[in-house]
Motif scaffolding. Structure first.
Motif, mmCIF file in Angstrom:
data_model
loop_
_atom_site.group_PDB
_atom_site.id
_atom_site.type_symbol
_atom_site.label_atom_id
_atom_site.label_comp_id
_atom_site.label_asym_id
_atom_site.label_seq_id
_atom_site.Cartn_x
_atom_site.Cartn_y
_atom_site.Cartn_z
ATOM 1 N N ARG A 175 -6.799 -3.550 2.791
ATOM 2 C CA ARG A 175 -7.549 -2.382 2.345
ATOM 3 C C ARG A 175 -7.515 -2.322 0.821
ATOM 4 O O ARG A 175 -6.458 -2.152 0.216
ATOM 5 N N LEU A 176 -8.675 -2.481 0.208
ATOM 6 C CA LEU A 176 -8.762 -2.541 -1.249
ATOM 7 C C LEU A 176 -8.568 -1.154 -1.867
ATOM 8 O O LEU A 176 -8.946 -0.132 -1.294
ATOM 9 N N LEU A 177 -8.007 -1.145 -3.063
ATOM 10 C CA LEU A 177 -7.778 0.123 -3.767
ATOM 11 C C LEU A 177 -9.068 0.736 -4.296
ATOM 12 O O LEU A 177 -9.214 1.966 -4.337
ATOM 13 N N GLY A 178 -10.014 -0.103 -4.734
ATOM 14 C CA GLY A 178 -11.245 0.450 -5.295
ATOM 15 C C GLY A 178 -10.943 1.432 -6.411
ATOM 16 O O GLY A 178 -10.089 1.183 -7.271
ATOM 17 N N PRO A 179 -11.618 2.593 -6.407
ATOM 18 C CA PRO A 179 -11.425 3.553 -7.493
ATOM 19 C C PRO A 179 -10.060 4.239 -7.501
ATOM 20 O O PRO A 179 -9.769 4.994 -8.429
ATOM 21 N N ASP A 180 -9.239 3.975 -6.494
ATOM 22 C CA ASP A 180 -7.871 4.511 -6.500
ATOM 23 C C ASP A 180 -6.927 3.640 -7.325
ATOM 24 O O ASP A 180 -5.758 3.990 -7.515
ATOM 25 N N ALA A 181 -7.428 2.518 -7.824
ATOM 26 C CA ALA A 181 -6.562 1.564 -8.518
ATOM 27 C C ALA A 181 -5.884 2.119 -9.763
ATOM 28 O O ALA A 181 -4.678 1.895 -9.962
ATOM 29 N N PRO A 182 -6.588 2.840 -10.657
ATOM 30 C CA PRO A 182 -5.888 3.326 -11.859
ATOM 31 C C PRO A 182 -4.694 4.208 -11.538
ATOM 32 O O PRO A 182 -3.609 4.037 -12.121
ATOM 33 N N ALA A 183 -4.868 5.138 -10.604
ATOM 34 C CA ALA A 183 -3.759 6.022 -10.240
ATOM 35 C C ALA A 183 -2.643 5.245 -9.554
ATOM 36 O O ALA A 183 -1.452 5.500 -9.796
ATOM 37 N N ALA A 184 -3.010 4.288 -8.711
ATOM 38 C CA ALA A 184 -1.997 3.489 -8.022
ATOM 39 C C ALA A 184 -1.199 2.645 -9.005
ATOM 40 O O ALA A 184 0.024 2.495 -8.874
ATOM 41 N N ALA A 185 -1.881 2.088 -10.010
ATOM 42 C CA ALA A 185 -1.183 1.284 -11.010
ATOM 43 C C ALA A 185 -0.223 2.134 -11.823
ATOM 44 O O ALA A 185 0.931 1.748 -12.061
ATOM 45 N N GLU A 186 -0.701 3.296 -12.259
ATOM 46 C CA GLU A 186 0.161 4.180 -13.043
ATOM 47 C C GLU A 186 1.385 4.592 -12.239
ATOM 48 O O GLU A 186 2.520 4.585 -12.750
ATOM 49 N N GLU A 187 1.182 4.937 -10.974
ATOM 50 C CA GLU A 187 2.298 5.343 -10.122
ATOM 51 C C GLU A 187 3.280 4.198 -9.916
ATOM 52 O O GLU A 187 4.503 4.397 -9.963
ATOM 53 N N ALA A 188 2.770 2.992 -9.707
ATOM 54 C CA ALA A 188 3.643 1.846 -9.446
ATOM 55 C C ALA A 188 4.524 1.532 -10.651
ATOM 56 O O ALA A 188 5.731 1.301 -10.510
#
Length: 259
Positions: A175-188
């Motif tokens: 399941r691709l992150l798509g537009p959730d990627a920036p928030a997911a990267a910051e959280e990680a």
């Protein structure tokens, strides 16, 4: 997923105008006492990040260019190696398999328009690899999921929502992150103790070739996700051919505490 060199060439000027130079200033300050620099560019394409960033960092640099497409790697190595005081080598393979040991010795990890193609698990692993290797990461042009078309019309929101859902689709069980990627990267990165900064990096498009190609891809993906939109695409593209568009992206810089 691989991309045609023609598409990468078409978007290069818009990418260059959009990326945050403020984050580059922070990178330069962070790496001020390091010379030469070793930079690992993930999903390098034809080398546009190297062409954009090398001169802004200055000094002697060695770029390690990662991609899964050998044709793009050849183009990237040739163009990046042609930059003064810069050498380059290539690594062909799956970027999701990279771990801290693979990044050892790097001074900076970069990528452009890549994070939205990752899963949450892959994003967490990439963050862990960068932090584990004590290397700053500059990730540019992640899709933000927001589009502004001028003049606006009611179908804009329908195409945007369908496109965003398509970006979050499941591909081969991922399941691709798509537009959730920036928030997911910051959280990680934040969860691993890294300092994280972000900046907006929008495209500004005005009835040009890039707008036309982007609109075709955007509406095509949306119609694939929501087949009811397929009957609207042709007329929608005709009306939007003279529009202006702001396509929102996010740049992110993560600096591990020990970097």
């Amino acid at each position: 997923m691989t991309f045609a060199p023609e598409w990468l060439a078409l978007r290069e000027n818009a990418d260059a105008a959009a990326r945050s130079t403020e984050l580059v200033d922070v990178v330069r300050e962070t790496l001020v006492n390091r010379n030469p620099l070793t930079i690992r560019d993930l999903g390098c394409g034809t080398g546009s990040m190297g062409r954009w960033l090398a001169g802004r960092l200055g000094g002697v640099q060695h770029w390690v260019l990662h991609d899964r497409d050998p044709r793009l790697l050849g183009l990237a190595q040739a163009s990046v190696s042609a930059i003064g005081n810069v050498t380059a080598e290539t690594r062909e393979g799956d970027l999701t398999a990279l771990r801290a040991a693979d990044l050892a010795g790097a001074d900076l990890v970069t990528c452009s328009a890549l994070l939205d193609l990752l899963t949450a698990e892959e994003m967490n692993a990439l963050a862990a690899a960068c932090v584990g290797a004590h290397v700053p990461a500059l990730f540019t042009l992640s899709v933000a999921g927001r589009i502004e078309l001028d003049p606006a019309e009611p179908l804009d929101a329908a195409f945007q929502d369908a496109f965003n859902a398509h970006q979050r689709r499941v591909v081969d069980g991922r399941r691709l992150l798509g537009p959730d990627a920036p928030a997911a990267a910051e959280e990680a990165f934040a969860a691993l103790g890294a300092s994280v900064r972000s900046a907006q990096s929008p495209w500004h498009l005005h009835a040009d070739a890039l707008l036309g190609e982007w609109l075709k891809g955007w509406t095509g993906a949306a119609a694939e996700q929501e087949p009811a939109l397929a009957t609207e695409v042709t007329e929608y593209l005709r009306r939007r051919s003279t529009a202006s568009a702001v396509v929102h992206h996010v740049d992110l810089l993560a600096i591990p505490r020990t970097a």
